[in-house]
Design a protein around this motif. Structure first.
Motif, PDB file in Angstrom:
ATOM      1  N   SER A 186       1.074  -1.015  -0.350  1.00 45.83           N
ATOM      2  CA  SER A 186      -0.359  -0.254  -0.406  1.00 45.83           C
ATOM      3  C   SER A 186       1.246   0.891   0.081  1.00 45.83           C
ATOM      4  N   PHE A 187       2.236   0.997   0.742  1.00 49.13           N
ATOM      5  CA  PHE A 187       3.015   2.502   0.972  1.00 49.13           C
ATOM      6  C   PHE A 187       3.474   2.694  -0.598  1.00 49.13           C
ATOM      7  N   VAL A 188       3.966   1.433  -1.453  1.00 54.41           N
ATOM      8  CA  VAL A 188       4.585   1.658  -2.877  1.00 54.41           C
ATOM      9  C   VAL A 188       3.351   2.111  -4.003  1.00 54.41           C
ATOM     10  N   ALA A 189       2.163   1.545  -3.381  1.00 57.80           N
ATOM     11  CA  ALA A 189       0.904   2.477  -5.029  1.00 57.80           C
ATOM     12  C   ALA A 189       1.326   3.522  -3.864  1.00 57.80           C
ATOM     13  N   ALA A 190       0.759   4.014  -2.938  1.00 58.45           N
ATOM     14  CA  ALA A 190       0.350   5.535  -2.597  1.00 58.45           C
ATOM     15  C   ALA A 190       1.723   6.404  -2.978  1.00 58.45           C
ATOM     16  N   ALA A 191       2.631   6.115  -3.237  1.00 62.59           N
ATOM     17  CA  ALA A 191       3.819   6.528  -3.393  1.00 62.59           C
ATOM     18  C   ALA A 191       4.195   6.933  -5.396  1.00 62.59           C
ATOM     19  N   ARG A 192       3.603   5.819  -5.698  1.00 67.50           N
ATOM     20  CA  ARG A 192       3.419   5.824  -7.370  1.00 67.50           C
ATOM     21  C   ARG A 192       2.074   6.795  -7.914  1.00 67.50           C
ATOM     22  N   ARG A 193       1.212   6.801  -6.711  1.00 72.08           N
ATOM     23  CA  ARG A 193       0.405   7.910  -7.145  1.00 72.08           C
ATOM     24  C   ARG A 193       0.838   9.207  -6.607  1.00 72.08           C
ATOM     25  N   ALA A 194       1.384   8.971  -5.904  1.00 74.95           N
ATOM     26  CA  ALA A 194       2.905  11.072  -5.177  1.00 74.95           C
ATOM     27  C   ALA A 194       3.128  11.165  -6.734  1.00 74.95           C
ATOM     28  N   GLU A 195       3.518  10.159  -7.265  1.00 76.91           N
ATOM     29  CA  GLU A 195       4.777  10.116  -8.317  1.00 76.91           C
ATOM     30  C   GLU A 195       3.418  10.975  -9.675  1.00 76.91           C
ATOM     31  N   GLU A 196       2.555  10.348 -10.058  1.00 82.11           N
ATOM     32  CA  GLU A 196       1.577  10.727 -10.824  1.00 82.11           C
ATOM     33  C   GLU A 196       0.477  12.352 -10.543  1.00 82.11           C
ATOM     34  N   ALA A 197       1.147  12.276  -9.250  1.00 82.23           N
ATOM     35  CA  ALA A 197       0.539  13.457  -8.687  1.00 82.23           C
ATOM     36  C   ALA A 197       1.337  14.606  -8.828  1.00 82.23           C
ATOM     37  N   GLY A 198       3.172  14.215  -9.051  1.00 82.07           N
ATOM     38  CA  GLY A 198       3.591  15.515  -9.279  1.00 82.07           C
ATOM     39  C   GLY A 198       4.600  16.171  -7.813  1.00 82.07           C
ATOM     40  N   TYR A 199       4.674  14.984  -7.380  1.00 87.88           N
ATOM     41  CA  TYR A 199       5.107  15.733  -5.829  1.00 87.88           C
ATOM     42  C   TYR A 199       6.681  15.289  -6.170  1.00 87.88           C
ATOM     43  N   ASP A 200       7.446  16.762  -4.996  1.00 86.18           N
ATOM     44  CA  ASP A 200       8.820  16.694  -5.184  1.00 86.18           C
ATOM     45  C   ASP A 200       9.849  15.234  -4.408  1.00 86.18           C
ATOM     46  N   VAL A 201       8.880  15.381  -3.085  1.00 88.01           N
ATOM     47  CA  VAL A 201       9.602  14.203  -2.160  1.00 88.01           C
ATOM     48  C   VAL A 201       8.192  13.204  -1.428  1.00 88.01           C
ATOM     49  N   VAL A 202       8.444  12.471  -1.037  1.00 91.71           N
ATOM     50  CA  VAL A 202       7.784  11.672  -0.010  1.00 91.71           C
ATOM     51  C   VAL A 202       8.725  11.635   1.059  1.00 91.71           C
ATOM     52  N   GLN A 203       7.559  11.449   2.332  1.00 91.39           N
ATOM     53  CA  GLN A 203       8.279  11.095   3.198  1.00 91.39           C
ATOM     54  C   GLN A 203       7.566  10.460   3.934  1.00 91.39           C
ATOM     55  N   ILE A 204       7.748   9.291   4.501  1.00 93.54           N
ATOM     56  CA  ILE A 204       6.945   7.405   5.196  1.00 93.54           C
ATOM     57  C   ILE A 204       6.916   8.288   6.765  1.00 93.54           C
ATOM     58  N   HIS A 205       5.833   8.243   6.831  1.00 93.70           N
ATOM     59  CA  HIS A 205       5.682   9.059   8.566  1.00 93.70           C
ATOM     60  C   HIS A 205       5.937   7.945   9.771  1.00 93.70           C
ATOM     61  N   ALA A 206       7.024   7.138  10.299  1.00 94.73           N
ATOM     62  CA  ALA A 206       7.329   6.578  11.020  1.00 94.73           C
ATOM     63  C   ALA A 206       7.382   7.168  12.260  1.00 94.73           C
ATOM     64  N   ALA A 207       6.490   7.933  12.887  1.00 98.70           N
ATOM     65  CA  ALA A 207       6.836   9.020  13.860  1.00 98.70           C
ATOM     66  C   ALA A 207       5.080   9.230  14.979  1.00 98.70           C
ATOM     67  N   HIS A 208       5.190   9.144  16.284  1.00102.07           N
ATOM     68  CA  HIS A 208       4.169  10.041  16.475  1.00102.07           C
ATOM     69  C   HIS A 208       2.981   9.036  16.593  1.00102.07           C
ATOM     70  N   GLY A 209       3.104   7.767  17.354  1.00 95.59           N
ATOM     71  CA  GLY A 209       3.032   6.671  17.595  1.00 95.59           C
ATOM     72  C   GLY A 209       1.460   5.327  16.709  1.00 95.59           C
ATOM     73  N   TYR A 210       1.659   6.132  15.425  1.00 98.27           N
ATOM     74  CA  TYR A 210       1.534   5.406  14.426  1.00 98.27           C
ATOM     75  C   TYR A 210       1.860   3.778  13.786  1.00 98.27           C
ATOM     76  N   LEU A 211       1.542   3.620  12.636  1.00101.17           N
ATOM     77  CA  LEU A 211       1.712   1.835  12.527  1.00101.17           C
ATOM     78  C   LEU A 211       3.304   1.528  12.684  1.00101.17           C
ATOM     79  N   ILE A 212       3.889   2.193  11.671  1.00100.88           N
ATOM     80  CA  ILE A 212       5.664   1.796  12.082  1.00100.88           C
ATOM     81  C   ILE A 212       6.309   2.312  13.617  1.00100.88           C
ATOM     82  N   HIS A 213       6.098   3.589  13.867  1.00 98.11           N
ATOM     83  CA  HIS A 213       6.430   3.975  15.253  1.00 98.11           C
ATOM     84  C   HIS A 213       5.805   2.542  16.017  1.00 98.11           C
ATOM     85  N   GLN A 214       4.245   2.047  15.897  1.00101.78           N
ATOM     86  CA  GLN A 214       4.204   1.192  16.944  1.00101.78           C
ATOM     87  C   GLN A 214       5.415  -0.614  16.897  1.00101.78           C
ATOM     88  N   PHE A 215       5.473  -0.745  15.352  1.00100.55           N
ATOM     89  CA  PHE A 215       6.245  -1.830  15.330  1.00100.55           C
ATOM     90  C   PHE A 215       7.913  -1.416  15.952  1.00100.55           C
TER      91      PHE A 215
END
Length: 381
Positions: free
Chosen positions: A168-197
Protein backbone atom coordinates in the motif's frame (compact mmCIF):
# COMPACT_ATOMS: atom_id res chain seq x y z
CA UNK A 1 23.72 39.60 4.59
CA UNK A 2 23.84 35.81 4.18
CA UNK A 3 21.85 33.82 6.70
CA UNK A 4 22.04 30.03 6.88
CA UNK A 5 18.25 29.68 7.06
CA UNK A 6 17.93 31.33 3.68
CA UNK A 7 20.66 29.48 1.83
CA UNK A 8 19.67 26.57 -0.43
CA UNK A 9 19.93 22.98 0.75
CA UNK A 10 20.15 20.01 -1.59
CA UNK A 11 18.27 16.83 -0.75
CA UNK A 12 20.46 14.04 -2.21
CA UNK A 13 19.01 11.59 -4.73
CA UNK A 14 20.16 8.15 -5.90
CA UNK A 15 20.93 9.41 -9.41
CA UNK A 16 23.30 12.03 -7.98
CA UNK A 17 21.40 15.03 -9.33
CA UNK A 18 19.98 16.14 -5.99
CA UNK A 19 16.95 18.34 -5.44
CA UNK A 20 17.75 21.90 -4.43
CA UNK A 21 15.35 23.51 -1.96
CA UNK A 22 15.50 27.31 -2.10
CA UNK A 23 15.75 27.76 1.68
CA UNK A 24 15.96 25.65 4.82
CA UNK A 25 12.55 26.56 6.23
CA UNK A 26 10.25 23.59 5.62
CA UNK A 27 6.56 23.31 6.47
CA UNK A 28 5.91 20.35 8.74
CA UNK A 29 2.94 18.15 7.80
CA UNK A 30 -0.06 19.15 9.91
CA UNK A 31 -3.41 17.37 9.88
CA UNK A 32 -6.36 19.60 9.01
CA UNK A 33 -9.21 17.08 9.44
CA UNK A 34 -11.07 18.77 6.62
CA UNK A 35 -12.12 16.02 4.20
CA UNK A 36 -15.80 16.38 5.01
CA UNK A 37 -16.79 13.93 2.27
CA UNK A 38 -14.66 11.31 4.06
CA UNK A 39 -13.25 10.09 0.75
CA UNK A 40 -9.63 11.15 1.23
CA UNK A 41 -9.81 13.75 -1.56
CA UNK A 42 -8.15 17.15 -0.89
CA UNK A 43 -10.53 20.09 -0.81
CA UNK A 44 -10.38 23.84 -1.42
CA UNK A 45 -9.35 24.17 2.23
CA UNK A 46 -6.19 22.16 1.58
CA UNK A 47 -5.37 24.21 -1.50
CA UNK A 48 -5.77 27.46 0.45
CA UNK A 49 -3.95 26.19 3.55
CA UNK A 50 -0.95 24.73 1.72
CA UNK A 51 -0.84 27.36 -0.98
CA UNK A 52 -0.49 30.08 1.64
CA UNK A 53 2.76 28.52 2.88
CA UNK A 54 4.17 28.45 -0.64
CA UNK A 55 3.22 32.08 -1.20
CA UNK A 56 4.68 32.90 2.22
CA UNK A 57 8.15 31.79 1.26
CA UNK A 58 8.76 28.31 2.69
CA UNK A 59 11.21 26.30 0.59
CA UNK A 60 9.41 22.96 0.97
CA UNK A 61 5.71 22.50 1.78
CA UNK A 62 4.84 19.03 3.09
CA UNK A 63 1.23 17.84 2.93
CA UNK A 64 -0.29 16.33 6.06
CA UNK A 65 -0.33 12.62 6.91
CA UNK A 66 -1.96 10.99 3.90
CA UNK A 67 -3.39 7.51 4.31
CA UNK A 68 -1.98 4.72 2.17
CA UNK A 69 -5.09 2.72 3.06
CA UNK A 70 -8.56 3.87 4.04
CA UNK A 71 -8.14 2.03 7.34
CA UNK A 72 -4.81 3.80 7.84
CA UNK A 73 -6.33 7.27 8.29
CA UNK A 74 -5.97 8.89 11.68
CA UNK A 75 -9.58 10.08 11.42
CA UNK A 76 -12.35 9.75 8.85
CA UNK A 77 -11.61 13.35 7.80
CA UNK A 78 -8.01 12.70 6.63
CA UNK A 79 -6.41 12.82 3.22
CA UNK A 80 -5.60 9.71 1.22
CA UNK A 81 -3.66 8.37 -1.74
CA UNK A 82 -5.05 4.87 -1.73
CA UNK A 83 -7.18 5.44 -4.84
CA UNK A 84 -6.52 6.88 -8.28
CA UNK A 85 -9.54 9.16 -7.90
CA UNK A 86 -7.68 11.13 -5.23
CA UNK A 87 -4.77 12.06 -7.51
CA UNK A 88 -6.26 14.99 -9.48
CA UNK A 89 -6.97 17.05 -6.35
CA UNK A 90 -3.44 16.42 -5.12
CA UNK A 91 -2.11 17.50 -8.51
CA UNK A 92 -4.01 20.79 -8.19
CA UNK A 93 -2.20 21.53 -4.92
CA UNK A 94 1.21 20.54 -6.31
CA UNK A 95 0.69 22.72 -9.38
CA UNK A 96 -0.08 25.75 -7.23
CA UNK A 97 2.97 25.21 -5.01
CA UNK A 98 5.15 24.82 -8.09
CA UNK A 99 3.62 28.00 -9.49
CA UNK A 100 5.07 29.81 -6.47
CA UNK A 101 8.51 28.33 -7.31
CA UNK A 102 8.43 26.14 -4.19
CA UNK A 103 8.68 22.39 -3.74
CA UNK A 104 5.88 20.05 -2.68
CA UNK A 105 6.19 16.99 -0.48
CA UNK A 106 3.65 14.55 0.90
CA UNK A 107 3.80 12.49 4.07
CA UNK A 108 2.57 8.94 3.52
CA UNK A 109 1.33 7.22 6.62
CA UNK A 110 -0.69 4.48 8.26
CA UNK A 111 -2.11 5.16 11.71
CA UNK A 112 -2.40 1.50 12.71
CA UNK A 113 -3.94 1.20 16.18
CA UNK A 114 -4.29 4.99 16.40
CA UNK A 115 -6.56 5.06 13.34
CA UNK A 116 -10.31 5.66 13.31
CA UNK A 117 -10.11 8.35 16.00
CA UNK A 118 -12.11 11.53 16.32
CA UNK A 119 -10.47 14.54 14.65
CA UNK A 120 -8.53 16.96 16.83
CA UNK A 121 -11.06 19.73 16.34
CA UNK A 122 -13.24 21.68 18.80
CA UNK A 123 -16.34 19.82 19.81
CA UNK A 124 -15.01 16.34 19.03
CA UNK A 125 -14.20 13.53 21.45
CA UNK A 126 -10.44 13.73 20.88
CA UNK A 127 -8.51 10.65 21.94
CA UNK A 128 -11.30 8.13 21.46
CA UNK A 129 -12.06 5.60 18.74
CA UNK A 130 -14.88 6.45 16.33
CA UNK A 131 -17.40 3.58 16.49
CA UNK A 132 -18.38 1.82 13.28
CA UNK A 133 -21.91 3.20 13.44
CA UNK A 134 -20.38 6.70 13.17
CA UNK A 135 -18.11 5.82 10.27
CA UNK A 136 -15.21 4.27 12.18
CA UNK A 137 -13.51 0.95 11.53
CA UNK A 138 -11.50 -1.83 13.16
CA UNK A 139 -7.79 -1.10 13.54
CA UNK A 140 -4.56 -3.06 13.24
CA UNK A 141 -1.18 -2.80 14.91
CA UNK A 142 2.11 -4.56 15.64
CA UNK A 143 0.48 -6.42 18.53
CA UNK A 144 -3.07 -6.94 19.70
CA UNK A 145 -4.66 -4.62 22.24
CA UNK A 146 -5.18 -0.87 22.62
CA UNK A 147 -2.22 1.28 21.57
CA UNK A 148 -3.22 4.00 24.03
CA UNK A 149 -5.64 4.13 26.93
CA UNK A 150 -9.09 5.05 25.65
CA UNK A 151 -8.68 3.48 22.22
CA UNK A 152 -10.37 0.29 21.08
CA UNK A 153 -8.12 -2.79 20.89
CA UNK A 154 -6.29 -3.29 17.60
CA UNK A 155 -5.77 -6.61 15.83
CA UNK A 156 -2.22 -7.88 15.41
CA UNK A 157 -1.11 -7.88 11.77
CA UNK A 158 -0.08 -11.21 10.29
CA UNK A 159 3.02 -11.41 8.10
CA UNK A 160 0.71 -11.57 5.08
CA UNK A 161 -1.05 -8.44 6.32
CA UNK A 162 2.31 -6.70 6.71
CA UNK A 163 3.20 -7.45 3.11
CA UNK A 164 -0.08 -5.82 2.11
CA UNK A 165 0.74 -2.69 4.12
CA UNK A 166 4.13 -2.42 2.41
CA UNK A 167 2.43 -2.78 -0.96
CA UNK A 168 0.00 0.00 0.00
CA UNK A 169 2.88 2.38 0.70
CA UNK A 170 4.39 1.55 -2.69
CA UNK A 171 1.10 2.12 -4.49
CA UNK A 172 0.58 5.44 -2.69
CA UNK A 173 4.09 6.55 -3.66
CA UNK A 174 3.27 5.72 -7.27
CA UNK A 175 0.21 7.97 -7.06
CA UNK A 176 2.30 10.71 -5.40
CA UNK A 177 4.61 10.62 -8.41
CA UNK A 178 1.60 10.84 -10.72
CA UNK A 179 0.42 13.90 -8.78
CA UNK A 180 3.83 15.54 -9.29
CA UNK A 181 5.16 15.61 -5.72
CA UNK A 182 8.88 16.34 -5.44
CA UNK A 183 9.45 14.50 -2.17
CA UNK A 184 7.81 11.65 -0.28
CA UNK A 185 8.17 11.38 3.48
CA UNK A 186 7.41 8.08 5.22
CA UNK A 187 5.62 8.65 8.54
CA UNK A 188 7.35 6.58 11.21
CA UNK A 189 6.59 8.89 14.14
CA UNK A 190 3.93 9.98 16.64
CA UNK A 191 2.72 6.55 17.66
CA UNK A 192 1.37 5.50 14.29
CA UNK A 193 1.82 2.08 12.69
CA UNK A 194 5.54 2.07 11.85
CA UNK A 195 6.31 3.63 15.23
CA UNK A 196 4.11 0.97 16.84
CA UNK A 197 6.47 -1.62 15.37
CA UNK A 198 9.61 0.32 16.37
CA UNK A 199 8.66 0.84 20.01
CA UNK A 200 8.88 -1.88 22.67
CA UNK A 201 5.89 -0.20 24.31
CA UNK A 202 3.59 -1.51 21.58
CA UNK A 203 5.55 -4.27 19.84
CA UNK A 204 5.28 -7.54 21.76
CA UNK A 205 5.79 -9.79 18.75
CA UNK A 206 7.99 -12.88 18.90
CA UNK A 207 8.45 -13.32 15.14
CA UNK A 208 10.89 -11.56 12.79
CA UNK A 209 9.06 -8.24 13.22
CA UNK A 210 9.58 -8.05 16.98
CA UNK A 211 12.11 -8.56 19.70
CA UNK A 212 15.40 -6.73 19.21
CA UNK A 213 15.90 -3.48 17.35
CA UNK A 214 16.51 -5.21 14.04
CA UNK A 215 13.20 -7.02 14.29
CA UNK A 216 11.26 -3.97 15.47
CA UNK A 217 12.72 -1.84 12.66
CA UNK A 218 12.05 -4.44 9.96
CA UNK A 219 8.73 -2.91 8.82
CA UNK A 220 10.33 0.51 8.44
CA UNK A 221 13.21 -0.96 6.43
CA UNK A 222 10.84 -2.93 4.21
CA UNK A 223 8.61 0.08 3.54
CA UNK A 224 11.55 2.37 2.78
CA UNK A 225 13.26 -0.21 0.57
CA UNK A 226 10.10 -0.96 -1.41
CA UNK A 227 9.15 2.70 -1.86
CA UNK A 228 12.69 3.66 -2.83
CA UNK A 229 12.57 1.05 -5.61
CA UNK A 230 9.35 2.59 -6.95
CA UNK A 231 10.03 6.28 -6.28
CA UNK A 232 12.09 7.92 -9.09
CA UNK A 233 15.86 8.02 -8.54
CA UNK A 234 15.76 11.75 -9.31
CA UNK A 235 13.58 12.45 -6.27
CA UNK A 236 14.49 12.33 -2.55
CA UNK A 237 12.85 9.98 -0.06
CA UNK A 238 12.49 11.10 3.54
CA UNK A 239 11.35 9.62 6.81
CA UNK A 240 9.90 11.25 9.92
CA UNK A 241 10.72 9.54 13.20
CA UNK A 242 9.96 9.89 16.86
CA UNK A 243 13.41 10.09 18.41
CA UNK A 244 12.18 8.90 21.78
CA UNK A 245 9.05 7.77 23.62
CA UNK A 246 10.22 9.86 26.63
CA UNK A 247 9.99 6.87 29.01
CA UNK A 248 12.77 4.54 30.17
CA UNK A 249 11.28 1.36 28.72
CA UNK A 250 10.35 2.93 25.40
CA UNK A 251 12.16 3.74 22.18
CA UNK A 252 15.44 5.62 22.72
CA UNK A 253 17.25 8.15 20.52
CA UNK A 254 20.35 5.92 20.33
CA UNK A 255 18.21 3.19 18.75
CA UNK A 256 16.53 5.55 16.33
CA UNK A 257 19.87 7.05 15.26
CA UNK A 258 21.27 3.60 14.61
CA UNK A 259 18.33 2.63 12.40
CA UNK A 260 18.63 5.88 10.48
CA UNK A 261 22.37 5.40 10.05
CA UNK A 262 21.69 2.08 8.34
CA UNK A 263 19.00 3.47 6.06
CA UNK A 264 21.17 6.43 5.04
CA UNK A 265 24.28 4.30 4.51
CA UNK A 266 22.33 2.10 2.10
CA UNK A 267 21.18 5.15 0.15
CA UNK A 268 17.53 4.50 1.01
CA UNK A 269 16.72 7.82 2.66
CA UNK A 270 18.28 11.25 2.16
CA UNK A 271 16.12 13.35 4.49
CA UNK A 272 15.31 12.71 8.14
CA UNK A 273 12.88 14.80 10.20
CA UNK A 274 13.27 14.17 13.93
CA UNK A 275 10.20 14.55 16.14
CA UNK A 276 9.20 12.59 19.27
CA UNK A 277 6.46 11.00 21.33
CA UNK A 278 3.05 9.66 20.42
CA UNK A 279 2.79 6.48 22.49
CA UNK A 280 2.33 7.92 25.99
CA UNK A 281 -0.07 10.42 27.52
CA UNK A 282 2.58 13.10 27.12
CA UNK A 283 3.05 13.75 30.83
CA UNK A 284 6.76 12.87 30.69
CA UNK A 285 7.56 15.10 27.70
CA UNK A 286 9.63 18.16 28.70
CA UNK A 287 7.91 20.42 26.19
CA UNK A 288 9.36 23.88 25.70
CA UNK A 289 11.13 26.00 23.09
CA UNK A 290 13.11 23.71 20.79
CA UNK A 291 12.67 20.75 23.15
CA UNK A 292 13.19 18.20 20.36
CA UNK A 293 16.25 19.86 18.82
CA UNK A 294 18.72 17.78 20.92
CA UNK A 295 17.22 14.67 19.32
CA UNK A 296 17.93 16.04 15.84
CA UNK A 297 21.41 17.00 17.01
CA UNK A 298 22.05 13.44 18.21
CA UNK A 299 21.01 12.06 14.83
CA UNK A 300 23.06 14.67 12.95
CA UNK A 301 26.20 13.80 14.94
CA UNK A 302 25.65 10.04 14.71
CA UNK A 303 25.34 10.25 10.94
CA UNK A 304 28.31 12.61 10.64
CA UNK A 305 30.47 10.28 12.74
CA UNK A 306 29.61 7.56 10.22
CA UNK A 307 30.70 9.80 7.33
CA UNK A 308 27.11 10.65 6.42
CA UNK A 309 27.00 14.42 6.24
CA UNK A 310 24.63 16.88 4.61
CA UNK A 311 25.78 15.73 1.17
CA UNK A 312 24.35 12.27 1.96
CA UNK A 313 21.39 12.89 4.27
CA UNK A 314 19.74 16.13 5.42
CA UNK A 315 18.48 16.24 9.00
CA UNK A 316 15.70 18.66 9.95
CA UNK A 317 14.70 19.66 13.47
CA UNK A 318 11.09 20.24 14.46
CA UNK A 319 9.12 21.13 17.55
CA UNK A 320 8.48 24.56 19.11
CA UNK A 321 10.87 26.28 16.71
CA UNK A 322 9.13 29.63 16.62
CA UNK A 323 11.55 32.48 16.01
CA UNK A 324 13.92 33.33 13.19
CA UNK A 325 16.88 33.67 15.55
CA UNK A 326 16.12 30.30 17.14
CA UNK A 327 15.98 28.61 13.71
CA UNK A 328 19.18 30.32 12.58
CA UNK A 329 21.01 29.25 15.73
CA UNK A 330 20.00 25.61 15.21
CA UNK A 331 21.55 25.71 11.74
CA UNK A 332 24.74 27.69 12.36
CA UNK A 333 25.61 25.54 15.37
CA UNK A 334 25.25 22.38 13.30
CA UNK A 335 22.41 20.85 15.32
CA UNK A 336 20.50 20.22 12.08
CA UNK A 337 20.63 21.16 8.40
CA UNK A 338 17.06 22.48 8.13
CA UNK A 339 14.07 23.29 10.32
CA UNK A 340 10.46 22.14 10.00
CA UNK A 341 7.96 24.75 11.15
CA UNK A 342 4.53 23.64 12.32
CA UNK A 343 2.39 25.62 14.75
CA UNK A 344 4.25 28.86 14.07
CA UNK A 345 3.37 28.43 10.39
CA UNK A 346 -0.27 27.84 11.28
CA UNK A 347 -0.25 31.08 13.22
CA UNK A 348 1.35 32.94 10.32
CA UNK A 349 1.75 31.37 6.84
CA UNK A 350 4.21 34.19 6.05
CA UNK A 351 6.60 32.99 8.76
CA UNK A 352 9.41 32.40 6.27
CA UNK A 353 9.21 35.87 4.73
CA UNK A 354 9.01 37.52 8.14
CA UNK A 355 11.93 35.40 9.40
CA UNK A 356 14.02 36.55 6.46
CA UNK A 357 13.18 40.16 7.23
CA UNK A 358 14.03 39.66 10.92
CA UNK A 359 17.40 38.20 9.91
CA UNK A 360 18.04 41.25 7.69
CA UNK A 361 18.04 39.33 4.43
CA UNK A 362 18.09 41.94 1.62
CA UNK A 363 14.54 42.87 0.68
CA UNK A 364 14.92 41.65 -2.89
CA UNK A 365 15.97 38.20 -1.62
CA UNK A 366 13.14 37.72 0.87
CA UNK A 367 11.02 34.77 -0.31
CA UNK A 368 7.36 35.54 -0.89
CA UNK A 369 4.86 35.72 -3.72
CA UNK A 370 5.47 38.81 -5.88
CA UNK A 371 1.91 39.91 -5.19
CA UNK A 372 2.98 40.54 -1.58
CA UNK A 373 5.80 42.93 -2.45
CA UNK A 374 3.83 45.95 -1.21
CA UNK A 375 3.62 44.31 2.20
CA UNK A 376 7.07 45.80 2.68
CA UNK A 377 8.82 42.74 4.16
CA UNK A 378 12.23 43.94 5.29
CA UNK A 379 11.41 47.65 5.09
CA UNK A 380 9.78 50.25 7.25
CA UNK A 381 7.15 51.07 4.60
Amino acid sequence: MTRKLFTPVTLPTPDGSGLEVGNRAFVAPMCQYSVTARDGVPTDWHLSHLGAFAAGGFGLVVVEATGVEARGRISPLDLGLWDAGQVPAHTRIVDFIHGQRRLAGVQLGHAGGKASTYPMLPGHNDGATVPEEEGGWSTVSASSGPVLEGLDPARELTEEDIAGVVASFVAAARRAEEAGYDVVQIHAAHGYLIHQFLSPLTNRRTDGYGGDLRGRSRLLREVVTAVRQEWPDSKPLGVRVSGTDWVDDGLQISEVAEVLRGLAAEGLVSWVDVSSGGLTDGSTIPAGPGYQVPLAQHVTRTLADAGLGEDTVVVSAVGAVDSASQAETILVTGQAHAVSIGRAALRNPHWAALAAAALRVPRGEIPHAPQFFRAGFGSAS
